[in-house]
Motif scaffolding. Structure first.
Motif, PDB file in Angstrom:
ATOM      1  N   GLY A 143     101.157  -1.782 -47.277  1.00  0.00           N
ATOM      2  CA  GLY A 143     101.725  -2.996 -47.865  1.00  0.00           C
ATOM      3  C   GLY A 143     102.845  -2.693 -48.842  1.00  0.00           C
ATOM      4  O   GLY A 143     103.880  -3.361 -48.851  1.00  0.00           O
ATOM      5  N   ARG A 144     102.657  -1.662 -49.663  1.00  0.00           N
ATOM      6  CA  ARG A 144     103.707  -1.270 -50.610  1.00  0.00           C
ATOM      7  C   ARG A 144     104.967  -0.818 -49.874  1.00  0.00           C
ATOM      8  O   ARG A 144     106.079  -1.195 -50.248  1.00  0.00           O
ATOM      9  CB  ARG A 144     103.212  -0.141 -51.507  1.00  0.00           C
ATOM     10  CG  ARG A 144     102.243  -0.578 -52.558  1.00  0.00           C
ATOM     11  CD  ARG A 144     101.934   0.587 -53.516  1.00  0.00           C
ATOM     12  NE  ARG A 144     100.699   0.319 -54.205  1.00  0.00           N
ATOM     13  CZ  ARG A 144      99.533   0.887 -53.968  1.00  0.00           C
ATOM     14  NH1 ARG A 144      99.439   1.829 -53.038  1.00  0.00           N
ATOM     15  NH2 ARG A 144      98.462   0.561 -54.642  1.00  0.00           N
ATOM     16  N   ASN A 145     104.786  -0.018 -48.841  1.00  0.00           N
ATOM     17  CA  ASN A 145     105.941   0.471 -48.079  1.00  0.00           C
ATOM     18  C   ASN A 145     106.695  -0.672 -47.414  1.00  0.00           C
ATOM     19  O   ASN A 145     107.927  -0.708 -47.429  1.00  0.00           O
ATOM     20  CB  ASN A 145     105.500   1.501 -47.038  1.00  0.00           C
ATOM     21  CG  ASN A 145     105.091   2.813 -47.673  1.00  0.00           C
ATOM     22  OD1 ASN A 145     105.507   3.131 -48.786  1.00  0.00           O
ATOM     23  ND2 ASN A 145     104.260   3.565 -46.980  1.00  0.00           N
ATOM     24  N   GLU A 146     105.964  -1.619 -46.823  1.00  0.00           N
ATOM     25  CA  GLU A 146     106.612  -2.771 -46.192  1.00  0.00           C
ATOM     26  C   GLU A 146     107.349  -3.608 -47.237  1.00  0.00           C
ATOM     27  O   GLU A 146     108.449  -4.102 -46.988  1.00  0.00           O
ATOM     28  CB  GLU A 146     105.585  -3.621 -45.458  1.00  0.00           C
ATOM     29  CG  GLU A 146     105.058  -2.965 -44.198  1.00  0.00           C
ATOM     30  CD  GLU A 146     103.940  -3.753 -43.530  1.00  0.00           C
ATOM     31  OE1 GLU A 146     103.623  -4.873 -43.980  1.00  0.00           O
ATOM     32  OE2 GLU A 146     103.371  -3.242 -42.554  1.00  0.00           O
ATOM     33  N   VAL A 197     110.687  -1.919 -48.117  1.00  0.00           N
ATOM     34  CA  VAL A 197     111.690  -2.107 -47.056  1.00  0.00           C
ATOM     35  C   VAL A 197     112.265  -3.520 -47.128  1.00  0.00           C
ATOM     36  O   VAL A 197     113.488  -3.709 -47.071  1.00  0.00           O
ATOM     37  CB  VAL A 197     111.067  -1.826 -45.665  1.00  0.00           C
ATOM     38  CG1 VAL A 197     111.988  -2.276 -44.552  1.00  0.00           C
ATOM     39  CG2 VAL A 197     110.747  -0.349 -45.523  1.00  0.00           C
ATOM     40  N   GLN A 198     111.404  -4.514 -47.269  1.00  0.00           N
ATOM     41  CA  GLN A 198     111.865  -5.895 -47.353  1.00  0.00           C
ATOM     42  C   GLN A 198     112.706  -6.125 -48.608  1.00  0.00           C
ATOM     43  O   GLN A 198     113.708  -6.838 -48.569  1.00  0.00           O
ATOM     44  CB  GLN A 198     110.681  -6.857 -47.329  1.00  0.00           C
ATOM     45  CG  GLN A 198     109.994  -6.926 -45.989  1.00  0.00           C
ATOM     46  CD  GLN A 198     108.741  -7.782 -46.017  1.00  0.00           C
ATOM     47  OE1 GLN A 198     108.302  -8.231 -47.075  1.00  0.00           O
ATOM     48  NE2 GLN A 198     108.163  -7.996 -44.855  1.00  0.00           N
ATOM     49  N   GLY A 199     112.317  -5.517 -49.700  1.00  0.00           N
ATOM     50  CA  GLY A 199     113.067  -5.652 -50.948  1.00  0.00           C
ATOM     51  C   GLY A 199     114.459  -5.061 -50.844  1.00  0.00           C
ATOM     52  O   GLY A 199     115.430  -5.645 -51.324  1.00  0.00           O
ATOM     53  N   ARG A 200     114.574  -3.921 -50.202  1.00  0.00           N
ATOM     54  CA  ARG A 200     115.891  -3.303 -50.023  1.00  0.00           C
ATOM     55  C   ARG A 200     116.785  -4.168 -49.142  1.00  0.00           C
ATOM     56  O   ARG A 200     117.967  -4.346 -49.429  1.00  0.00           O
ATOM     57  CB  ARG A 200     115.745  -1.911 -49.413  1.00  0.00           C
ATOM     58  CG  ARG A 200     115.214  -0.887 -50.377  1.00  0.00           C
ATOM     59  CD  ARG A 200     115.212   0.512 -49.764  1.00  0.00           C
ATOM     60  NE  ARG A 200     114.395   1.385 -50.558  1.00  0.00           N
ATOM     61  CZ  ARG A 200     113.269   1.946 -50.166  1.00  0.00           C
ATOM     62  NH1 ARG A 200     112.823   1.744 -48.944  1.00  0.00           N
ATOM     63  NH2 ARG A 200     112.579   2.722 -50.965  1.00  0.00           N
ATOM     64  N   ALA A 201     116.225  -4.690 -48.061  1.00  0.00           N
ATOM     65  CA  ALA A 201     116.999  -5.543 -47.156  1.00  0.00           C
ATOM     66  C   ALA A 201     117.487  -6.788 -47.888  1.00  0.00           C
ATOM     67  O   ALA A 201     118.646  -7.193 -47.750  1.00  0.00           O
ATOM     68  CB  ALA A 201     116.167  -5.925 -45.937  1.00  0.00           C
ATOM     69  N   GLN A 202     116.619  -7.397 -48.673  1.00  0.00           N
ATOM     70  CA  GLN A 202     116.985  -8.591 -49.432  1.00  0.00           C
ATOM     71  C   GLN A 202     118.066  -8.256 -50.459  1.00  0.00           C
ATOM     72  O   GLN A 202     119.008  -9.023 -50.647  1.00  0.00           O
ATOM     73  CB  GLN A 202     115.759  -9.190 -50.127  1.00  0.00           C
ATOM     74  CG  GLN A 202     116.047 -10.466 -50.887  1.00  0.00           C
ATOM     75  CD  GLN A 202     116.468 -11.609 -49.993  1.00  0.00           C
ATOM     76  OE1 GLN A 202     116.083 -11.689 -48.848  1.00  0.00           O
ATOM     77  NE2 GLN A 202     117.279 -12.494 -50.527  1.00  0.00           N
TER      78      GLN A 202
END
Length: 82
Positions: free
Chosen positions: A16-19, A22-27
């Motif tokens: 969950g932390r890794n996902e 990744v989502q935070g970087r994309a945003q």
């Protein structure tokens, strides 16, 4: 609780932390592109005396639909319906 179930819980948390990272970087990249476009449009408009609307129309061709909408809202060219 047994060690096996604790291991599953820890593995799930890490996934969950890794996902989330990744989502935070994309945003963050998306928000950065929008901010850069808004700044560039305002700067170009001011320096060359071109109306913001015209600069936006040219610039939005290089953006995704979502990014173009966000840029338009930030420039006050579109109504924010949120």
């Amino acid at each position: 609780m047994c060690n096996l179930s604790q291991g599953f819980i820890e593995k799930g948390r890490e996934k969950g932390r890794n996902e989330g990272r990744v989502q935070g970087r994309a945003q963050g990249r998306k928000e950065g592109a929008v901010k850069a476009s808004v700044d560039a449009i305002r700067r170009f408009s001011k320096e060359f005396g071109v109306p913001i609307e015209k600069v936006y129309e040219i610039q939005r061709k290089d953006l995704t639909i979502s990014e173009a909408r966000q840029v338009g809202k930030r420039l006050g060219l579109m109504e924010d319906k949120t």
